[in-house]
Design an enzyme around this catalytic site. Sequence first.
Site, mmCIF file in Angstrom:
data_model
loop_
_atom_site.group_PDB
_atom_site.id
_atom_site.type_symbol
_atom_site.label_atom_id
_atom_site.label_comp_id
_atom_site.label_asym_id
_atom_site.label_seq_id
_atom_site.Cartn_x
_atom_site.Cartn_y
_atom_site.Cartn_z
ATOM 1 N N ASP A 199 0.855 -1.188 0.000
ATOM 2 C CA ASP A 199 0.000 0.000 0.000
ATOM 3 C C ASP A 199 0.891 1.239 0.000
ATOM 4 O OD1 ASP A 199 -1.736 2.070 0.451
ATOM 5 O OD2 ASP A 199 -2.374 1.418 2.440
ATOM 6 N N GLU A 256 30.919 12.505 -2.503
ATOM 7 C CA GLU A 256 31.650 12.449 -1.227
ATOM 8 C C GLU A 256 30.702 12.907 -0.120
ATOM 9 O OE1 GLU A 256 34.842 15.160 -1.917
ATOM 10 O OE2 GLU A 256 35.756 13.943 -3.495
ATOM 11 N N GLU A 300 29.602 13.694 3.540
ATOM 12 C CA GLU A 300 30.095 14.003 4.876
ATOM 13 C C GLU A 300 28.962 13.832 5.886
ATOM 14 O OE1 GLU A 300 33.257 17.409 3.291
ATOM 15 O OE2 GLU A 300 31.314 18.016 4.103
ATOM 16 N N GLU A 345 36.787 14.885 9.048
ATOM 17 C CA GLU A 345 36.581 16.087 8.237
ATOM 18 C C GLU A 345 36.919 17.350 9.039
ATOM 19 O OE1 GLU A 345 36.000 17.941 5.717
ATOM 20 O OE2 GLU A 345 36.158 16.358 4.225
ATOM 21 N N GLU A 350 34.093 11.566 6.850
ATOM 22 C CA GLU A 350 33.822 11.308 5.437
ATOM 23 C C GLU A 350 34.405 9.953 5.067
ATOM 24 O OE1 GLU A 350 34.462 14.532 2.629
ATOM 25 O OE2 GLU A 350 35.484 13.155 1.266
ATOM 26 N N HIS A 398 30.099 16.699 -2.301
ATOM 27 C CA HIS A 398 30.763 17.066 -3.555
ATOM 28 C C HIS A 398 30.579 15.911 -4.531
ATOM 29 C CE1 HIS A 398 33.671 19.564 -0.826
ATOM 30 N NE2 HIS A 398 32.475 20.103 -0.937
ATOM 31 N N ARG A 425 38.253 26.482 -4.928
ATOM 32 C CA ARG A 425 37.151 25.739 -4.307
ATOM 33 C C ARG A 425 35.985 26.641 -3.896
ATOM 34 N NH1 ARG A 425 41.266 22.033 -3.778
ATOM 35 N NH2 ARG A 425 40.617 19.866 -3.492
ATOM 36 N N GLU A 441 33.530 18.436 -10.839
ATOM 37 C CA GLU A 441 33.097 18.255 -9.453
ATOM 38 C C GLU A 441 32.132 19.383 -9.104
ATOM 39 O OE1 GLU A 441 34.954 18.319 -4.888
ATOM 40 O OE2 GLU A 441 36.086 19.132 -6.577
ATOM 41 N N ARG A 484 30.132 21.185 -6.243
ATOM 42 C CA ARG A 484 30.418 21.232 -4.817
ATOM 43 C C ARG A 484 29.237 21.682 -3.948
ATOM 44 N NH1 ARG A 484 35.560 20.939 -3.353
ATOM 45 N NH2 ARG A 484 35.382 22.467 -1.667
#
Length: 445
Positions: free
Chosen positions: A55, A134, A136, A187, A194, A243, A314, A334, A336
Amino acid sequence: MPDQPKTREDVKALVQEHRIRFIRLWFTDILGQLKSFSINSEELDDAFEGGMGFDGSSITGFNAIEESDMIAMPDATTFSILPWRPEEQGVARMFCDVQTPERTPYEGDPRHVLRRAVDRANAMGFETFNVGPELEYFLFKDKNGTEVLDEGGYFDLTTLDAGSDVRRETSLALEQLGIKVEYSHHEVGPSQHEIDMRYADALKMADDCMTYRITVKEYAMKYGWHATFMPKPLFAENGSGMHTHMSLFKDGRNAFFDADDPYFLSDVGKAFIAGQLRHARELSSIFAQWVNSYKRLVPGYEAPVYVAWSRRNRSALVRVPLYHPGKEQATRMELRCPDPACNPYLTFAALLHAGLEGIEKGYELPEPMEKNLYHLSPDDRRRLGIEQLPETLGEAIELTAESELVLRTLGEHMFNRYIEIKRQEWEDYRVQVTQWELDRYLPVL
C-alpha cells in the site's frame, strides 16, 4: 569485496548458502527517505515472478489512497547480506523498482526518474554516466542534541578522532555490501567524518548512497551514538556537503577529455558543465532540498554559492580537477553544492539532464574564475555576470516551480507533489518564532 549476483538464480543460491531467512525490499520516497518491508526467503520465487504488492498511500509523494496499490519488483543485482544483522537466520536486502498493478513503471518512483535520465544519455550515444559523491556526516553523542565526540579537524587522528574505530567498521561493512571504499578520514568540523566510495554508474551509485547512509547510522548506533547527514547541524562550523564528481563515457573512452585543449576538456565536457551552471539555480531545491540546506550554502564555510567554474578554486560551484598525464579516464567535473541529505536518484537525474541539455543545445562555457569569489564585491560579481544560488528554500522552490527542465526530469506527477511538499516545508518554517528572535528582540522591542 564479494562478487555481486547478476540473476535471480544467483540470489537464490546465495540465500540457500548463507541460510538467509528474511529479505528486505528497499525503495525510497520522493524525499529520498529509505522505505522497506521484509519477506520470508520462501517468498523469493513469487517476488521475482510478479513482485510484492504493498500500500503506497502512506509513502510521501506516492499516490493517494484510492489508487495506492503498488508492486515492488526486486532488482537481483542489488542483493546483499546486511552485515549488522545476526549471521544465524540472517537478513539480506534488494532494491526494488516500484510498478503499478498494470506492471508499468510508477511515475512517482525516484529510481524510475533516474533510469529515464540515463536512457536519454544512452540515446545520445553515451553508454555510462559515472558519479562519485563524497558524503560528509557528523557523529553526535545521541539523537537528542549536538554534543560532539571530539574536537578534531581535517585529517586528524588518534585521540582527536573519536570516530576512527566506528569509521573503520563502517568501511568494512560497506565493502561487504559490495561498495568499494577509497578513502576515509576525519573532516574539518568537530566530530565530522567522510568515507569516500569509488565512482560507479549513476543508478548503482544512487543505490550505494542510500546504503551508505543507513550503514553509517547503524554502526553509529552500535556505539550508542547518532550519525546525521543534516547539512548544517552546528552553528559557526562547516556543514556537511556531498561534492559530486561526474563524467560521461562513449565507446569506452572518457567523453570529457581532449588532449589538445588548454584545460584538457572536450567540447562535450565544456557543454555539460555549462548546462549545470546555467540550470544550477533552478535545480537547487533538488540537490539542497531542506530548509537547513541553505544554512550551509553561505559564503565563508567551504560551501560554494557563486555560479562559476574553476580548476583550483574551491569557492566556485564547479571545479575541474587538474589533469595528470596518463589519467585521461579520470577527467571529470566536481559540483560542490549538493548536500548528503538530498534524494540521490533525483539529484543525479537532474544533474544529468542539465548537462545533456548543455550538450544538445551547445551551451558555451564561460571563462574559469580562478580568484576567490568570496573576496569579490557584489558589484564585481555583477560586472562579471556571476549569479548566486538561492539563499532560502522558499526562493529555491519558486525557481524550481518555473523550471521546464525539472518538470521534464521528474515528470508531471512527481514535479507537482515535490513543489507542494517543499512549499509546505518552507511555510511551516517561515511561521516559526526561533530562540534567536526571542533573544534578540524580546528585551528591546
